[in-house]
Design a protein around this motif. Structure first.
Motif, PDB file in Angstrom:
ATOM      1  N   LYS A 284      14.043 -43.293 -16.131  1.00  0.00           N
ATOM      2  CA  LYS A 284      13.637 -42.680 -17.353  1.00  0.00           C
ATOM      3  C   LYS A 284      14.218 -41.166 -17.289  1.00  0.00           C
ATOM      4  O   LYS A 284      14.554 -40.674 -17.995  1.00  0.00           O
ATOM      5  CB  LYS A 284      11.978 -42.464 -17.222  1.00  0.00           C
ATOM      6  CG  LYS A 284      11.355 -41.623 -18.485  1.00  0.00           C
ATOM      7  CD  LYS A 284       9.874 -41.778 -18.132  1.00  0.00           C
ATOM      8  CE  LYS A 284       9.291 -40.835 -19.631  1.00  0.00           C
ATOM      9  NZ  LYS A 284       7.900 -41.036 -19.575  1.00  0.00           N
ATOM     10  N   TYR A 285      14.182 -40.596 -15.825  1.00  0.00           N
ATOM     11  CA  TYR A 285      14.513 -39.125 -15.648  1.00  0.00           C
ATOM     12  C   TYR A 285      15.922 -39.181 -15.095  1.00  0.00           C
ATOM     13  O   TYR A 285      16.460 -37.949 -14.468  1.00  0.00           O
ATOM     14  CB  TYR A 285      13.788 -38.454 -14.824  1.00  0.00           C
ATOM     15  CG  TYR A 285      12.232 -38.544 -15.252  1.00  0.00           C
ATOM     16  CD1 TYR A 285      11.841 -37.692 -16.120  1.00  0.00           C
ATOM     17  CD2 TYR A 285      11.286 -39.404 -14.777  1.00  0.00           C
ATOM     18  CE1 TYR A 285      10.450 -37.719 -16.803  1.00  0.00           C
ATOM     19  CE2 TYR A 285       9.966 -39.463 -15.112  1.00  0.00           C
ATOM     20  CZ  TYR A 285       9.483 -38.675 -16.292  1.00  0.00           C
ATOM     21  OH  TYR A 285       8.372 -38.484 -16.860  1.00  0.00           O
ATOM     22  N   SER A 286      16.881 -40.042 -15.321  1.00  0.00           N
ATOM     23  CA  SER A 286      18.197 -40.165 -14.640  1.00  0.00           C
ATOM     24  C   SER A 286      18.995 -39.012 -15.204  1.00  0.00           C
ATOM     25  O   SER A 286      19.704 -38.111 -14.478  1.00  0.00           O
ATOM     26  CB  SER A 286      18.894 -41.287 -14.900  1.00  0.00           C
ATOM     27  OG  SER A 286      18.818 -41.862 -16.228  1.00  0.00           O
ATOM     28  N   TYR A 287      18.930 -38.699 -16.644  1.00  0.00           N
ATOM     29  CA  TYR A 287      19.840 -37.585 -17.171  1.00  0.00           C
ATOM     30  C   TYR A 287      19.585 -36.262 -16.465  1.00  0.00           C
ATOM     31  O   TYR A 287      20.379 -35.515 -16.272  1.00  0.00           O
ATOM     32  CB  TYR A 287      19.574 -37.816 -18.524  1.00  0.00           C
ATOM     33  CG  TYR A 287      20.127 -36.594 -19.421  1.00  0.00           C
ATOM     34  CD1 TYR A 287      21.382 -36.518 -19.746  1.00  0.00           C
ATOM     35  CD2 TYR A 287      19.331 -35.597 -19.794  1.00  0.00           C
ATOM     36  CE1 TYR A 287      22.007 -35.328 -20.370  1.00  0.00           C
ATOM     37  CE2 TYR A 287      19.807 -34.370 -20.549  1.00  0.00           C
ATOM     38  CZ  TYR A 287      21.219 -34.352 -20.871  1.00  0.00           C
ATOM     39  OH  TYR A 287      22.019 -33.277 -21.335  1.00  0.00           O
ATOM     40  N   PHE A 288      17.909 -36.058 -16.447  1.00  0.00           N
ATOM     41  CA  PHE A 288      17.758 -34.667 -16.088  1.00  0.00           C
ATOM     42  C   PHE A 288      18.207 -34.702 -14.621  1.00  0.00           C
ATOM     43  O   PHE A 288      18.508 -33.581 -14.117  1.00  0.00           O
ATOM     44  CB  PHE A 288      16.156 -34.433 -16.228  1.00  0.00           C
ATOM     45  CG  PHE A 288      15.686 -34.704 -17.627  1.00  0.00           C
ATOM     46  CD1 PHE A 288      16.212 -33.422 -18.685  1.00  0.00           C
ATOM     47  CD2 PHE A 288      15.168 -35.681 -18.228  1.00  0.00           C
ATOM     48  CE1 PHE A 288      15.821 -33.566 -20.077  1.00  0.00           C
ATOM     49  CE2 PHE A 288      14.917 -35.795 -19.554  1.00  0.00           C
ATOM     50  CZ  PHE A 288      15.088 -35.000 -20.312  1.00  0.00           C
ATOM     51  N   ALA A 289      17.697 -35.774 -13.747  1.00  0.00           N
ATOM     52  CA  ALA A 289      18.412 -35.608 -12.574  1.00  0.00           C
ATOM     53  C   ALA A 289      20.039 -35.438 -12.060  1.00  0.00           C
ATOM     54  O   ALA A 289      20.052 -34.559 -11.385  1.00  0.00           O
ATOM     55  CB  ALA A 289      17.880 -36.788 -11.730  1.00  0.00           C
ATOM     56  N   LEU A 291      21.936 -34.111 -14.425  1.00  0.00           N
ATOM     57  CA  LEU A 291      22.178 -32.520 -14.946  1.00  0.00           C
ATOM     58  C   LEU A 291      21.839 -31.655 -13.976  1.00  0.00           C
ATOM     59  O   LEU A 291      22.548 -30.598 -13.600  1.00  0.00           O
ATOM     60  CB  LEU A 291      21.602 -32.476 -16.178  1.00  0.00           C
ATOM     61  CG  LEU A 291      22.115 -31.361 -17.063  1.00  0.00           C
ATOM     62  CD1 LEU A 291      23.338 -31.473 -17.261  1.00  0.00           C
ATOM     63  CD2 LEU A 291      20.890 -31.167 -18.299  1.00  0.00           C
ATOM     64  N   GLY A 292      20.600 -31.822 -13.248  1.00  0.00           N
ATOM     65  CA  GLY A 292      19.990 -30.934 -12.149  1.00  0.00           C
ATOM     66  C   GLY A 292      21.125 -30.900 -11.033  1.00  0.00           C
ATOM     67  O   GLY A 292      21.145 -29.871 -10.455  1.00  0.00           O
TER      68      GLY A 292
END
Length: 311
Positions: A284-289, A291-292
């Motif tokens: 679910k949070y792979s994009y934000f991870a 990108l971070g």
């Protein structure tokens, strides 16, 4: 044409040119003429044809001294420095026993500046007038030299602070003018040396010794402009070094930016592959991870480069 009787530095206007044919009881005659006036003056004072021809010539005259039977013909160059450009203006002088004729094509500052000096010196002979005038012309080279030196200093500061392409044109132009001026100074220096050393019957022996002081100044001027030529060469090297350093700075920035984006490109390349079995893609949070992580890597490398003063 202006005709004046100069007696102990005091000027008395003369209306009739024929009055000047006879030597005055005291003093001498100064005739300040234009080139067009030579047609009238030549037969009256028996001015040599070659001297008159040189005065009327449109070509640039080389400083010289020519000795004729009843007069000397002397050419010296007055200097001006206007709008960052050097101008030389020929001052033609006919020196006689009781008269001096100055012939110019343009207005020359020294002819105006000589008047108070003649009065102060109580000049009473044409050779004294000649000495004061040539001394003024020579001293003006020092004034122009100071302005050229100030221009060189300003140009150097501008190049070190912020180099522009226009600076190269200024360097080339100013250096060319200095070289041209130095070439002209050689003959003028020899004219002054002739007035100093040669036995000249129209110049008083005691006064002739004073020309040695002018000659020393002429030598100093020549050496000064030789120094200016070397400074211009150094200035050109400084310009080229500044341009090279500026190019290196730009390449260093580009290299650092490329280095920063390289790991980011690797990350985006990995996650841009079309494989089904990539667990992170379904998180679910792979994009934000990701990108971070990219922001962290980019910021960290930027901070490292700044700390090591690579940027």
């Amino acid at each position: 044409m202006k005709i004046r009787l100069v007696n102990s530095g005091v000027f008395t206007p003369i209306d009739d040119i024929k009055t000047t044919l006879t030597a005055p009881t005291d003093g001498f005659y100064w005739i300040d003429a234009d080139v067009e006036d030579l047609a009238e003056l030549q037969p009256l004072f028996s001015l040599h044809d070659l001297a008159v021809e040189d005065s009327q010539s449109e070509e640039e005259q080389r400083p010289k001294i020519e000795i004729y039977e009843n007069h000397y013909f002397i050419v010296v160059n007055s200097i001006r420095f206007d709008d960052e450009e050097i101008f030389l203006r020929a001052l033609n002088i006919f020196l006689g026993r009781h008269f001096i004729i100055t012939v110019t094509k343009q207005k020359i500052h020294e002819l105006r500046a000589v008047k108070p000096l003649l009065w102060e010196d109580e000049a009473n002979s044409p050779d004294r007038f000649l000495y004061i005038l040539i001394d003024l012309v020579t001293d003006n080279y020092f004034t122009v030299g100071d302005r050229i030196e100030a221009r060189i200093d300003q140009l150097e500061e501008d190049i070190l602070m912020h180099t522009k392409k226009s600076h190269l044109n200024e360097i080339i132009g100013l250096r060319s003018e200095i070289l041209w001026l130095k070439k002209v100074l050689g003959p003028q220096k020899e004219v002054i040396n002739t007035l100093n050393k040669k036995d000249l019957r129209l110049i008083d022996d005691q006064l002739q010794k004073y020309f040695s002081d002018i000659y020393e100044n002429a030598v100093k001027i020549s050496e000064t402009f030789e120094t200016y030529r070397d400074l211009m060469s150094n200035l050109r090297e400084a310009y080229q070094s500044s341009i090279a350093n500026r190019a290196n700075e730009i390449m260093r920035v580009f290299t650092a930016m490329t280095t920063i984006f390289m790991p980011l490109t690797v990350i985006t390349g990995i996650y841009g592959m079309n494989f089904d079995n990539m667990p992170e893609l379904h998180w679910k949070y792979s994009y934000f991870a990701v990108l971070g992580l990219m922001i962290f890597l980019g910021s960290g490398m930027y901070y490292l480069f700044r700390k090591k003063e690579w940027l």
